[in-house]
Design a protein around this motif. Structure first.
Motif, PDB file in Angstrom:
ATOM      1  N   LEU A   1     -33.902 -13.542  45.658  1.00 56.62           N
ATOM      2  CA  LEU A   1     -35.232 -14.102  45.432  1.00 56.62           C
ATOM      3  C   LEU A   1     -35.317 -15.590  45.744  1.00 56.62           C
ATOM      4  N   LEU A   2     -34.219 -16.320  45.565  1.00 57.67           N
ATOM      5  CA  LEU A   2     -34.248 -17.780  45.736  1.00 57.67           C
ATOM      6  C   LEU A   2     -33.547 -18.263  47.003  1.00 57.67           C
ATOM      7  N   GLY A   3     -32.913 -17.346  47.740  1.00 54.47           N
ATOM      8  CA  GLY A   3     -32.268 -17.736  48.990  1.00 54.47           C
ATOM      9  C   GLY A   3     -30.914 -18.391  48.815  1.00 54.47           C
ATOM     10  N   PHE A   4     -30.085 -17.815  47.951  1.00 55.06           N
ATOM     11  CA  PHE A   4     -28.730 -18.330  47.729  1.00 55.06           C
ATOM     12  C   PHE A   4     -27.680 -17.280  48.120  1.00 55.06           C
ATOM     13  N   ASP A   5     -27.907 -16.577  49.216  1.00 52.79           N
ATOM     14  CA  ASP A   5     -27.007 -15.475  49.562  1.00 52.79           C
ATOM     15  C   ASP A   5     -25.656 -15.939  50.096  1.00 52.79           C
ATOM     16  N   LYS A   6     -25.513 -17.243  50.483  1.00 53.76           N
ATOM     17  CA  LYS A   6     -24.264 -17.714  51.090  1.00 53.76           C
ATOM     18  C   LYS A   6     -23.540 -18.753  50.234  1.00 53.76           C
ATOM     19  N   ALA A   7     -23.935 -18.912  49.001  1.00 54.03           N
ATOM     20  CA  ALA A   7     -23.314 -19.946  48.165  1.00 54.03           C
ATOM     21  C   ALA A   7     -22.804 -19.347  46.861  1.00 54.03           C
ATOM     22  N   PRO A   8     -21.723 -19.897  46.307  1.00 53.40           N
ATOM     23  CA  PRO A   8     -21.285 -19.450  44.980  1.00 53.40           C
ATOM     24  C   PRO A   8     -22.334 -19.867  43.951  1.00 53.40           C
ATOM     25  N   MET A   9     -22.310 -19.225  42.819  1.00 51.08           N
ATOM     26  CA  MET A   9     -23.337 -19.503  41.821  1.00 51.08           C
ATOM     27  C   MET A   9     -22.749 -19.409  40.421  1.00 51.08           C
ATOM     28  N   LYS A  10     -23.210 -20.293  39.538  1.00 53.32           N
ATOM     29  CA  LYS A  10     -22.819 -20.240  38.128  1.00 53.32           C
ATOM     30  C   LYS A  10     -24.055 -19.969  37.281  1.00 53.32           C
ATOM     31  N   ILE A  11     -23.884 -19.075  36.299  1.00 52.25           N
ATOM     32  CA  ILE A  11     -24.956 -18.819  35.342  1.00 52.25           C
ATOM     33  C   ILE A  11     -24.419 -19.107  33.947  1.00 52.25           C
ATOM     34  N   LEU A  12     -25.047 -20.039  33.263  1.00 53.94           N
ATOM     35  CA  LEU A  12     -24.632 -20.446  31.922  1.00 53.94           C
ATOM     36  C   LEU A  12     -25.716 -20.060  30.931  1.00 53.94           C
ATOM     37  N   LEU A  13     -25.307 -19.691  29.738  1.00 49.61           N
ATOM     38  CA  LEU A  13     -26.257 -19.254  28.703  1.00 49.61           C
ATOM     39  C   LEU A  13     -26.217 -20.203  27.517  1.00 49.61           C
ATOM     40  N   ARG A  14     -27.380 -20.444  26.956  1.00 50.32           N
ATOM     41  CA  ARG A  14     -27.454 -21.253  25.745  1.00 50.32           C
ATOM     42  C   ARG A  14     -28.397 -20.566  24.760  1.00 50.32           C
ATOM     43  N   GLY A  15     -27.919 -20.320  23.548  1.00 46.71           N
ATOM     44  CA  GLY A  15     -28.738 -19.667  22.542  1.00 46.71           C
ATOM     45  C   GLY A  15     -29.608 -20.661  21.791  1.00 46.71           C
ATOM     46  N   LYS A  16     -30.635 -20.153  21.168  1.00 46.67           N
ATOM     47  CA  LYS A  16     -31.498 -21.044  20.382  1.00 46.67           C
ATOM     48  C   LYS A  16     -30.774 -21.446  19.109  1.00 46.67           C
ATOM     49  N   GLU A  17     -31.061 -22.641  18.657  1.00 45.69           N
ATOM     50  CA  GLU A  17     -30.416 -23.135  17.437  1.00 45.69           C
ATOM     51  C   GLU A  17     -30.957 -22.392  16.231  1.00 45.69           C
ATOM     52  N   ARG A  18     -30.033 -21.986  15.365  1.00 42.53           N
ATOM     53  CA  ARG A  18     -30.431 -21.270  14.150  1.00 42.53           C
ATOM     54  C   ARG A  18     -30.152 -22.141  12.930  1.00 42.53           C
ATOM     55  N   GLU A  19     -31.074 -22.130  12.009  1.00 47.92           N
ATOM     56  CA  GLU A  19     -30.894 -22.931  10.790  1.00 47.92           C
ATOM     57  C   GLU A  19     -29.815 -22.323   9.906  1.00 47.92           C
TER      58      GLU A  19
ATOM     59  N   PRO B   1     -24.757 -24.286  43.157  1.00 47.92           N
ATOM     60  CA  PRO B   1     -25.917 -23.980  42.321  1.00 47.92           C
ATOM     61  C   PRO B   1     -25.503 -23.429  40.956  1.00 47.92           C
ATOM     62  N   ALA B   2     -26.008 -24.044  39.912  1.00 54.41           N
ATOM     63  CA  ALA B   2     -25.718 -23.605  38.537  1.00 54.41           C
ATOM     64  C   ALA B   2     -27.030 -23.549  37.769  1.00 54.41           C
ATOM     65  N   PHE B   3     -27.230 -22.445  37.055  1.00 60.72           N
ATOM     66  CA  PHE B   3     -28.480 -22.233  36.327  1.00 60.72           C
ATOM     67  C   PHE B   3     -28.184 -22.051  34.843  1.00 60.72           C
ATOM     68  N   LEU B   4     -28.898 -22.816  34.029  1.00 63.06           N
ATOM     69  CA  LEU B   4     -28.759 -22.719  32.580  1.00 63.06           C
ATOM     70  C   LEU B   4     -29.930 -21.897  32.049  1.00 63.06           C
ATOM     71  N   LEU B   5     -29.602 -20.759  31.409  1.00 63.98           N
ATOM     72  CA  LEU B   5     -30.629 -19.883  30.857  1.00 63.98           C
ATOM     73  C   LEU B   5     -30.648 -20.017  29.345  1.00 63.98           C
ATOM     74  N   PHE B   6     -31.826 -20.253  28.800  1.00 63.71           N
ATOM     75  CA  PHE B   6     -31.998 -20.336  27.340  1.00 63.71           C
ATOM     76  C   PHE B   6     -32.392 -18.952  26.844  1.00 63.71           C
ATOM     77  N   VAL B   7     -31.552 -18.409  25.959  1.00 65.04           N
ATOM     78  CA  VAL B   7     -31.718 -17.019  25.509  1.00 65.04           C
ATOM     79  C   VAL B   7     -31.621 -16.947  23.988  1.00 65.04           C
ATOM     80  N   ASN B   8     -31.958 -15.774  23.438  1.00 61.65           N
ATOM     81  CA  ASN B   8     -31.856 -15.636  21.977  1.00 61.65           C
ATOM     82  C   ASN B   8     -30.451 -15.247  21.530  1.00 61.65           C
ATOM     83  N   TYR B   9     -29.775 -14.363  22.274  1.00 63.09           N
ATOM     84  CA  TYR B   9     -28.432 -13.921  21.897  1.00 63.09           C
ATOM     85  C   TYR B   9     -27.492 -13.990  23.113  1.00 63.09           C
ATOM     86  N   PRO B  10     -26.811 -15.117  23.330  1.00 62.44           N
ATOM     87  CA  PRO B  10     -25.901 -15.230  24.489  1.00 62.44           C
ATOM     88  C   PRO B  10     -24.843 -14.133  24.505  1.00 62.44           C
ATOM     89  N   GLU B  11     -24.353 -13.767  23.310  1.00 62.67           N
ATOM     90  CA  GLU B  11     -23.297 -12.762  23.231  1.00 62.67           C
ATOM     91  C   GLU B  11     -23.800 -11.364  23.607  1.00 62.67           C
TER      92      GLU B  11
END
Length: 447
Positions: free
Chosen positions: A429-447, A402-412
Motif C-alpha cells: 500500500l505504501l510502496g516499500f516492496d524493496k526495503a527492510p521494515m521495522k514495526i514497533l508497538l506501544r501500548g496505552k498507559e494504564r493507571e 523505514p520504521a513504524f510505531l503503532l499505538f495499540v491497546n494490547y501489544p502482547e
C-alpha cells in the motif's frame, strides 16, 4: 589532489607505514609477503596540508608469485597517476636486486622519490641507510613504522615539495568532496570468496580498479571507490569475501571479515554477490543473516550467468533456489548478472538507487493511518484474553530503514503472523516492496 604512492617489494612494511601516515589501521598489516594486493587510497594530512596517500601491492619480479602480474599492473597504473613516490626498503635485510629494479622504474618517471629505510628501530642502526644511496635518490630517511620513528622527517620532506597551487587546489577539492559525500549512496559489495565481487566492481567502473583473479580470496582490503552514473553518486566498498569461521585464522582473514562487517554497517545498500554455478550456499545464508541482523537494504546479485546454459529454465531454477534459501530477505531484488560480459550492470545501478530511495522514503501520518485502517478491514487483529485487539494510530519514525510505531491497546496480543500480515500490506500500500521494515508497538498507559 596531490597524490603520493607507497611502493616497494613485498614485506618491507609499506602497509605499516601507510597506516602510520593516515593514523588508523586501514590497510591489512601482517608479517607475510604480499598481503596487500589492491591499491588502497586515503586522504592524509601533515602540517595542515592534505594529500592523497596510496598503498600498493608489493612489487614482484617475474611470475613466481601467482598474484605478481596483477600487483605489477596496479603499480604501473600508479606510476601514471601519482605525483610522488615513497620507496620503502628493508633496513634489516639491506639492499636487494628487487629494490634496484623498482628504483630503475621510478627514475624513468622523473617525479620526486623519497626512500624510507624501514625497520630502523633505534639510532644505532641508522648507519644501515647508507648503502641505499646506491639507488640514486638523495632523499633517504631511516624510519620504523612499528616503533613510530622517523616518519615525521619523511612527511616534512613530502609536504615541503608540494607546490602551493596544489595545496590550494587540494583544500578546495576536499571541501567539494565533503559536499558530494552528503549526497552519495554508500554501497557494500559482499559475498563469499571468488563470487566475483571485484569483477562486478570493475564492470561498474569500467576499469580494473581491484585485483581480479580466479583464485579465491584475492581481495583482502576494503577499497572505497567514488563513481557517478546518470547524475547519481555512489561510494562502492569492495570487500574481502567472508569465509566460514572455522577457516578463519587470527590474522589476515580475521581482519578481512571484520572489515566486511564494518562495510555492511556503514552501507546504505548492500549488494550480496552469489556465484551462479553454486547457487546460495550455507555461507551465503550466514552473510544474508548479517544483512538481516543490521536491517540493511539489499540486492542479491547472481553473478557469472555466462557460465550457465542460456536457457530460461536453468536461470529460473537458480533464481528460485536463491530466493528459497534466502527467504528471510523477501524484500531484496534478485538480479541475474554477468560481470565478465557487463550484462545487467545498468539494471543493478538502477536497483541500487530505487532501493536507496525506498529506504529513505517517508509517508504522511494520514496516508499511513488510512493504510492501517484498510489492513484491519482485510483481516481483524486476533483477540487477546477474550478482548478485541486494536490499532489506534501509527507514525513513521525518523531515519532509515523505514520504521513504524503503532499505538495499540494490547501489544502482547499481536502475534508474529499478524505483524507479518501488517508488514506485507504496508509494503504494497505504501510502496516499500524493496526495503527492510521495522514495526514497533506501544501500548496505552494504564493507571
Amino acid at each position: 589532489m596531490y597524490r603520493v604512492a607507497i611502493v616497494g617489494r613485498p614485506n618491507v612494511g609499506k602497509s605499516s607505514l601507510f597506516n602510520r601516515i593516515i593514523g588508523k589501521r586501514k590497510a591489512i598489516v601482517e608479517d607475510i609477503p604480499g598481503v596487500t594486493r589492491d591499491r588502497i587510497v586515503s586522504t592524509a594530512e601533515w602540517k595542515n596540508i592534505p594529500f592523497e596517500i596510496v598503498d600498493t601491492g608489493g612489487y614482484v619480479e617475474g611470475d613466481k608469485d601467482r598474484f605478481a602480474p596483477y600487483i605489477r599492473k596496479q603499480i604501473e597504473k600508479e606510476l601514471e597517476l601519482s605525483d610522488a613516490f615513497i620507496l620503502v626498503v628493508d633496513g634489516k635485510e639491506g639492499l636487494t636486486p628487487a629494490d634496484k629494479e623498482i628504483a630503475k622504474i621510478l627514475h624513468k618517471t622523473e617525479k620526486p622519490v623519497y626512500v624510507a629505510v624501514n625497520k630502523i628501530d633505534n639510532p644505532e642502526k641508522e648507519d644501515h641507510i647508507y648503502e641505499f644511496y646506491e639507488l640514486g635518490f638523495d632523499k633517504i630517511f631511516p624510519v620504523s613504522a612499528i616503533q613510530k620513528r622517523g616518519s615525521a622527517d619523511l612527511l616534512d620532506a613530502v609536504v615541503e615539495d608540494i607546490p602551493d597551487y596544489e595545496i590550494e587546489a587540494t583544500k578546495e577539492d576536499l571541501e567539494e568532496r565533503e559536499k558530494e559525500r552528503k549526497d552519495v549512496i554508500k554501497v557494500a559489495i559482499v559475498g563469499k570468496p571468488n563470487a566475483g565481487k571485484s569483477s562486478l566492481l570493475n564492470a561498474i567502473l569500467g576499469e580494473e580498479r581491484a585485483v581480479v583473479s580466479d583464485i579465491a580470496g584475492t581481495t583482502r582490503d576494503v577499497v572505497d571507490t567514488l563513481f557517478e552514473w546518470n547524475g547519481d553518486k555512489f561510494l562502492f566498498l569492495d570487500t574481502a569475501g567472508l569465509r566460514k569461521k572455522s577457516k578463519v585464522d587470527y590474522g589476515i582473514e580475521f581482519f578481512s571479515v571484520g572489515r566486511t562487517l564494518d562495510a555492511i554497517k556503514k552501507a546504505d545498500v548492500v549488494v550480496h554477490v552469489i556465484d551462479a554455478q553454486h547457487g546460495a550456499t550455507e555461507q551465503d545464508t550466514k552473510i544474508a543473516h548479517l544483512i538481516q541482523k543490521h536491517t540493511k537494504p539489499a540486492i542479491i546479485v547472481i553473478n557469472k550467468i555466462d557460465t550457465l546454459p542460456p536457457k530460461s529454465e536453468v536461470l529460473n531454477r537458480v533464481k528460485k533456489q536463491v530466493r528459497e534459501k534466502l527467504y528471510f530477505l523477501p524484500f531484496a531484488p534478485v538480479l541475474l548478472v554477468s560481470a565478465k560480459n557487463r550484462k545487467g550492470i545498468k539494471q543493478l545501478l538502477k536497483e541500487i538507487k530505487d532501493v536507496y530511495q525506498q529506504a529513505w522514503k517517508r509517508v504522511g501520518t494520514g496516508q499511513l493511518n488510512r493504510a492501517l485502517q484498510q489492513i484491519q478491514k482485510l483481516r481483524q487483529p486476533p483477540s487477546y484474553n477474550g478482548k478485541p485487539v486494536k490499532i489506534y494510530y501509527g507514525t513513521q519514525l525518523e531515519g532509515k530503514p523505514p520504521a513504524f510505531l503503532l499505538f495499540v491497546n494490547y501489544p502482547e496480543g499481536f502475534k508474529e503472523h499478524y505483524l507479518k500480515f501488517i508488514e506485507n500490506n504496508l509494503r504494497t500500500l505504501l510502496g516499500f516492496d524493496k526495503a527492510p521494515m521495522k514495526i514497533l508497538l506501544r501500548g496505552k498507559e494504564r493507571e
